[in-house]
Design an enzyme around this catalytic site. Sequence first.
Site, PDB file in Angstrom:
ATOM      1  CD  GLU A   1      -4.525   7.948  -9.505  1.00  0.00           C
ATOM      2  OE1 GLU A   1      -4.730   8.354  -8.366  1.00  0.00           O
ATOM      3  OE2 GLU A   1      -4.431   6.732  -9.785  1.00  0.00           O
TER       4      GLU A   1
HETATM    5  C1  TNX Z   1      -6.899   6.962  -6.677  1.00  0.00           C
HETATM    6  S1  TNX Z   1      -8.988   8.380  -8.020  1.00  0.00           S
HETATM    7  C2  TNX Z   1      -7.069   6.107  -7.758  1.00  0.00           C
HETATM    8  C3  TNX Z   1      -6.719   4.698  -7.589  1.00  0.00           C
HETATM    9  C4  TNX Z   1      -6.341   4.360  -6.194  1.00  0.00           C
HETATM   10  C5  TNX Z   1      -7.173   5.157  -5.236  1.00  0.00           C
HETATM   11  C6  TNX Z   1      -6.979   4.823  -3.802  1.00  0.00           C
HETATM   12  C7  TNX Z   1      -8.586   7.335  -9.151  1.00  0.00           C
HETATM   13  C8  TNX Z   1      -9.343   7.386 -10.376  1.00  0.00           C
HETATM   14  N1  TNX Z   1      -7.575   6.475  -8.952  1.00  0.00           N
HETATM   15  O1  TNX Z   1      -5.736   4.326  -8.503  1.00  0.00           O
HETATM   16  O2  TNX Z   1      -6.537   2.998  -6.006  1.00  0.00           O
HETATM   17  O3  TNX Z   1      -6.890   6.507  -5.416  1.00  0.00           O
HETATM   18  O4  TNX Z   1      -7.895   5.511  -3.010  1.00  0.00           O
END
Ligand code: TNX
Length: 528
Positions: free
Chosen positions: A328
């Site tokens: 992300e």
């Molecule tokens: C996605 S999927 C994230 C996290 C969040 C989470 C909450 C991923 C690698 N990162 O930063 O905490 O969703 O469900």
Amino acid sequence: MQVAVDPLSGCVGQNGAIVSASITPETLALVPVPAALEVTGGTGFAVTSATTVSGPTDATTAALSAIATRTGVTPVVADGDAALTLAITPGGAPESYRLEAASDSIRIVAADAAGLFYGVQTLAQLLTRTGDGWHVPAVIIDDAPRFAYRGVMLDVARHFHPVATVKAYIDRAASLKFNALHLHLTDDQGWRIELHSRPELTARASGTSVGGDPGGFYTKADYREIVEYAASRHMIVVPEIDMPGHTHAVGLAYPELIEEPVLSDHIHEVVKTYGGELPRNGTPYDGMAVGFSSLKIHSEATYDFVADVFGELAGETPGPYLHLGGDEALGTDPADFAAFVSRASAIIADLGKTPVAWHEAGAAAGLHDETIGQYWGFVTPTDGMDDKARAFVRAGAQLILSPADAIYLDMKPDADSPLGLVWANGPTSVERSYAWEPSDVIGGITDADILGIEAPLWTETVATARDIDQLAFPRIASAAEAGWSPATGAHPERTWESFRARVAGLGPLWARMGVQFDASSEIDWVTE
Ligand code: TNX
């Protein structure tokens, strides 16, 4: 919570043990289900305080503790001949064991110390109350894991969780034959690991958690304690330092390393939905938005930082993996992201460790080719996430599968749950947490390309040890079975109906272990 009958409702034999006639694999509370299980019939073994145990010290200690936790009975340690014998005979598959229980003896023989430990966990699941006594049914089990890596992840950045809670989670996971604890140690909301090379991180960036809750961090001694405790339960620790996004907290300590936050529509949306402030450099962030922060990709100081952090962590982490995050990074230009993860993965490989990165990093042409990819897309991939995952395999490395709509333990189990999120096709029922097959997720990928599976627990809504138990249990058991047991279709008990019955029987063991599990209405829980 529904109360069901004792599944071992067979007739009681001479010495108080149950005759196994009515026992079927589904009535045994074995999760993950063993590779091969034979109910041999006849009377089982009665465990009492006069039962003798012999074997390697570690395994004997684990057996006494497991039996005492489950039954309150502590057997006697014996030299040489004993009723319950534990032994290591090298030569079999890693982590494998054979358990033979008959009326007069129980014998667990394993290929290695981990296998013996897992045989003991199976024994704990076999123990059943019979009137005033305790009983192990007559069975022969031959068992070995499907995947080498079976992980749980705990996010200690969104909410800090103290050492005692981490140890409790290690005990719970190890009892289900997980062998890796991935600690998500850093994120926008806090930096949770003391590093002497970068003391400002914990001094300035560890004080708060999501929602203004208290923060915290692990001292070096704390981290060592966690690593050693995990090792004593045959688990490695995989520390994650999330980069180049998820780094707002770094800026509280070293502002020169951080870009200005990128305030996308998503960030405004999250603030509107969940409240809180927009992220501002220099101010702790306690909201739930993701993807606004970035390290400065074109500053050499950034790579000095990366080398310091991973260099120090490598020296304290006996396991082979260092996780660099990479998820992300929506506030980082894609070409810059590729350049960054390429250099960061090379820094880790130069330290003699294997890098792990979330699947987004698979898009980077220069990523170190040994980097393990961790896939967090859906069971049915969207948005080309499977392409990014396949890139790790093309480079010759393997994948860890964490399909979010099956195995993310932070998804609400049902719409009414006060804890958890729903973004991954949530709520995620127990049945949905079970209904996926690792080799079916990424097209073209086979078991040989899969290092293993991992169940992450992100903690935006998870502040206490009880919260952890409530979201993790019982769905963590689905993940355990996906990681350890034969593929669905390759084993008669790999069905939802069988799993549902077996998990039901684990309720009493979990209760004895102090697990505050969600008594989901999907399961007809057994009570004692
Ligand atoms: C996605 S999927 C994230 C996290 C969040 C989470 C909450 C991923 C690698 N990162 O930063 O905490 O969703 O469900």
